[in-house]
Design a protein around this motif. Structure first.
Motif, PDB file in Angstrom:
ATOM      1  N   ASP A 123       0.864  -1.172   0.000  1.00 26.99           N
ATOM      2  CA  ASP A 123       0.000   0.000   0.000  1.00 26.99           C
ATOM      3  C   ASP A 123       0.907   1.230   0.000  1.00 26.99           C
ATOM      4  OD1 ASP A 123      -1.711   2.115   0.527  1.00 26.99           O
ATOM      5  OD2 ASP A 123      -3.032   0.877   1.741  1.00 26.99           O
ATOM      6  N   ARG A 124       1.161   1.752  -1.186  1.00 31.17           N
ATOM      7  CA  ARG A 124       2.179   2.782  -1.338  1.00 31.17           C
ATOM      8  C   ARG A 124       1.810   4.100  -0.661  1.00 31.17           C
ATOM      9  NH1 ARG A 124       3.771   1.518  -7.657  1.00 31.17           N
ATOM     10  NH2 ARG A 124       5.111  -0.285  -7.208  1.00 31.17           N
ATOM     11  N   LYS A 125       0.529   4.417  -0.595  1.00 27.96           N
ATOM     12  CA  LYS A 125       0.149   5.694   0.016  1.00 27.96           C
ATOM     13  C   LYS A 125       0.556   5.732   1.480  1.00 27.96           C
ATOM     14  CE  LYS A 125      -3.647   8.852   1.038  1.00 27.96           C
ATOM     15  NZ  LYS A 125      -2.735  10.014   0.920  1.00 27.96           N
ATOM     16  N   LYS A 126       0.345   4.640   2.199  1.00 25.77           N
ATOM     17  CA  LYS A 126       0.702   4.619   3.621  1.00 25.77           C
ATOM     18  C   LYS A 126       2.201   4.803   3.799  1.00 25.77           C
ATOM     19  CE  LYS A 126      -3.124   1.699   5.247  1.00 25.77           C
ATOM     20  NZ  LYS A 126      -3.681   1.195   3.996  1.00 25.77           N
ATOM     21  N   MET A 127       2.974   4.161   2.913  1.00 29.66           N
ATOM     22  CA  MET A 127       4.431   4.313   2.994  1.00 29.66           C
ATOM     23  C   MET A 127       4.854   5.727   2.613  1.00 29.66           C
ATOM     24  SD  MET A 127       6.153   0.832   1.551  1.00 29.66           S
ATOM     25  CE  MET A 127       5.598   1.141  -0.128  1.00 29.66           C
ATOM     26  N   PHE A 128       4.331   6.203   1.504  1.00 34.47           N
ATOM     27  CA  PHE A 128       4.761   7.494   0.993  1.00 34.47           C
ATOM     28  C   PHE A 128       4.300   8.644   1.886  1.00 34.47           C
ATOM     29  CE2 PHE A 128       4.894   5.734  -3.617  1.00 34.47           C
ATOM     30  CZ  PHE A 128       6.029   5.023  -3.287  1.00 34.47           C
ATOM     31  N   ASP A 129       3.146   8.475   2.514  1.00 33.09           N
ATOM     32  CA  ASP A 129       2.661   9.526   3.410  1.00 33.09           C
ATOM     33  C   ASP A 129       3.605   9.761   4.580  1.00 33.09           C
ATOM     34  OD1 ASP A 129       0.525   9.957   1.800  1.00 33.09           O
ATOM     35  OD2 ASP A 129      -1.015   9.425   3.264  1.00 33.09           O
ATOM     36  N   CYS A 182      11.656   8.938  -1.834  1.00 34.06           N
ATOM     37  CA  CYS A 182      12.303   9.751  -0.796  1.00 34.06           C
ATOM     38  C   CYS A 182      13.156  10.841  -1.436  1.00 34.06           C
ATOM     39  CB  CYS A 182      13.179   8.868   0.097  1.00 34.06           C
ATOM     40  SG  CYS A 182      12.274   7.674   1.090  1.00 34.06           S
ATOM     41  N   ASN A 183      13.853  10.476  -2.492  1.00 33.80           N
ATOM     42  CA  ASN A 183      14.690  11.443  -3.209  1.00 33.80           C
ATOM     43  C   ASN A 183      13.852  12.571  -3.798  1.00 33.80           C
ATOM     44  OD1 ASN A 183      17.496  11.503  -3.384  1.00 33.80           O
ATOM     45  ND2 ASN A 183      17.562   9.570  -4.487  1.00 33.80           N
ATOM     46  N   GLU A 184      12.817  12.188  -4.516  1.00 33.64           N
ATOM     47  CA  GLU A 184      11.997  13.172  -5.223  1.00 33.64           C
ATOM     48  C   GLU A 184      11.241  14.078  -4.262  1.00 33.64           C
ATOM     49  OE1 GLU A 184       9.480  10.775  -7.584  1.00 33.64           O
ATOM     50  OE2 GLU A 184      11.098   9.917  -8.791  1.00 33.64           O
ATOM     51  N   THR A 185      10.825  13.536  -3.123  1.00 37.52           N
ATOM     52  CA  THR A 185       9.950  14.277  -2.216  1.00 37.52           C
ATOM     53  C   THR A 185      10.697  15.202  -1.265  1.00 37.52           C
ATOM     54  OG1 THR A 185       8.366  12.455  -2.286  1.00 37.52           O
ATOM     55  CG2 THR A 185       8.121  14.026  -0.483  1.00 37.52           C
ATOM     56  N   ILE A 186      11.801  14.716  -0.701  1.00 37.83           N
ATOM     57  CA  ILE A 186      12.406  15.491   0.383  1.00 37.83           C
ATOM     58  C   ILE A 186      13.920  15.649   0.273  1.00 37.83           C
ATOM     59  CG2 ILE A 186      12.759  13.532   1.954  1.00 37.83           C
ATOM     60  CD1 ILE A 186      11.715  15.342   4.218  1.00 37.83           C
ATOM     61  N   LYS A 208      20.397  10.100  -1.354  1.00 36.73           N
ATOM     62  CA  LYS A 208      20.453  11.276  -2.228  1.00 36.73           C
ATOM     63  C   LYS A 208      21.374  11.036  -3.416  1.00 36.73           C
ATOM     64  CE  LYS A 208      20.868  16.276  -2.142  1.00 36.73           C
ATOM     65  NZ  LYS A 208      21.010  17.480  -1.304  1.00 36.73           N
ATOM     66  N   ASN A 209      22.453  10.285  -3.202  1.00 39.65           N
ATOM     67  CA  ASN A 209      23.390   9.960  -4.276  1.00 39.65           C
ATOM     68  C   ASN A 209      22.982   8.708  -5.051  1.00 39.65           C
ATOM     69  OD1 ASN A 209      25.101  12.132  -3.626  1.00 39.65           O
ATOM     70  ND2 ASN A 209      26.125  10.924  -2.035  1.00 39.65           N
ATOM     71  N   LYS A 210      21.808   8.189  -4.728  1.00 40.26           N
ATOM     72  CA  LYS A 210      21.259   6.988  -5.354  1.00 40.26           C
ATOM     73  C   LYS A 210      22.199   5.783  -5.221  1.00 40.26           C
ATOM     74  CE  LYS A 210      17.805   8.986  -8.315  1.00 40.26           C
ATOM     75  NZ  LYS A 210      16.990   8.787  -9.514  1.00 40.26           N
ATOM     76  N   TYR A 211      22.843   5.727  -4.089  1.00 41.09           N
ATOM     77  CA  TYR A 211      23.681   4.575  -3.755  1.00 41.09           C
ATOM     78  C   TYR A 211      22.847   3.677  -2.842  1.00 41.09           C
ATOM     79  CZ  TYR A 211      27.529   1.855  -1.736  1.00 41.09           C
ATOM     80  OH  TYR A 211      28.337   0.833  -1.301  1.00 41.09           O
ATOM     81  N   TYR A 212      22.093   2.770  -3.453  1.00 40.30           N
ATOM     82  CA  TYR A 212      21.105   1.979  -2.729  1.00 40.30           C
ATOM     83  C   TYR A 212      21.623   0.611  -2.261  1.00 40.30           C
ATOM     84  CZ  TYR A 212      17.750   5.331  -4.696  1.00 40.30           C
ATOM     85  OH  TYR A 212      17.065   6.464  -5.038  1.00 40.30           O
TER      86      TYR A 212
END
Length: 256
Positions: A123-129, A182-186, A208-212
């Motif tokens: 449920d992506r909304k709960k995570m993204f919220d 997370c990158n795009e939002t904050i 932030k550096n997309k080193y996942y």
């Protein structure tokens, strides 16, 4: 109510009983312990102590004057809006008093919003919220000129939430999708050089550096260890029951 008035503090908090109404799902001890108090009495809301205060509403009493002074509110339309409210308040308040009285029964139900948040990572909304309300929290700190005094606190909370959500995701693809959000939002326009160099900051710099890769390794390690932990738990439970069984039979006999 008596505590917040007699102690002249900004925040009063009580203990609770965590109750499960069914045994159809696993709940980690750390998630249950999150709601229980580990401190009592009077404390100053310094940075280290604020990280120990949970972000639920139902075990706290707040001062209306502080809410009005700093325009503390709930972001509309989001899950975890209570978290945004409590985090704002903790950054505005100075003192807290905790009482070891269980004034609330927190019932965990499989169909509750919180249960679905914990156990339905798709449920992506709960995570993204969760990330959206942290962005809201950041804006409110800036609006009230409180960010400079709460830089370390903000980093610790944001990093901890991301780590928690990654821990319940079930695949590499879901982890990538969430970290990109997370990158795009904050994180994209967040100047991390402004924040102190603490361990939690490294996790955010990697995102932030997309080193996942560190997140994949952490997730894989968790999956490898899970069967071992379950086996050990079963062995310990069986051993405990086996050795105590005669004692319980004896107690029943004595009551007859």
């Amino acid at each position: 109510m008596e505590t917040i008035q007699s102690k002249s503090v900004d925040l009063a908090i009580c203990n609770c009983n965590v109750v499960k109404d069914e045994q159809t799902y696993d709940l980690r001890d750390s998630e249950i312990d999150y709601y229980k108090l580990t401190y009592y009495g009077l404390h100053s809301l310094t940075f280290p102590f604020k990280t120990r205060v949970n972000s639920v509403l139902w075990n706290k009493i707040f001062k209306k004057s502080i809410i009005e002074q700093y325009n503390i509110d709930f972001p509309s339309g989001y899950y975890h809006d209570d978290m945004a409210f409590v985090l704002q308040y903790l950054c505005c308040a100075k003192t807290i008093y905790a009482i070891d009285v269980h004034l609330y029964n927190y019932l965990l139900r499989s169909n509750s919003i919180m249960h679905q948040t914990y156990f339905s990572p798709k449920d992506r909304k709960k995570m993204f919220d969760t990330i959206d309300v942290m962005k809201y929290f950041l804006i409110k700190l800036s609006d009230n000129n409180l960010l400079n005094d709460n830089k370390a606190y903000f980093i610790v909370i944001l990093s901890g939430l991301i780590k928690w959500i990654v821990s319940i995701l079930s695949s590499k693809e879901e982890i990538i999708f969430f970290l990109d959000y997370c990158n795009e939002t904050i994180l994209f326009d967040l100047d991390l050089d402004y924040f102190p160099d603490i361990e939690n900051k490294v996790r955010l710099l990697n995102i932030k550096n997309k080193y996942y890769q560190p997140f994949y390794q952490e997730d894989n390690k968790k999956k490898r260890n899970k069967p071992v932990k379950k086996f050990i738990k079963k062995v310990l439970t069986f051993s405990f029951s086996y050795f105590l069984f005669p004692y319980y039979i004896y107690k029943i006999y004595k009551r007859m």
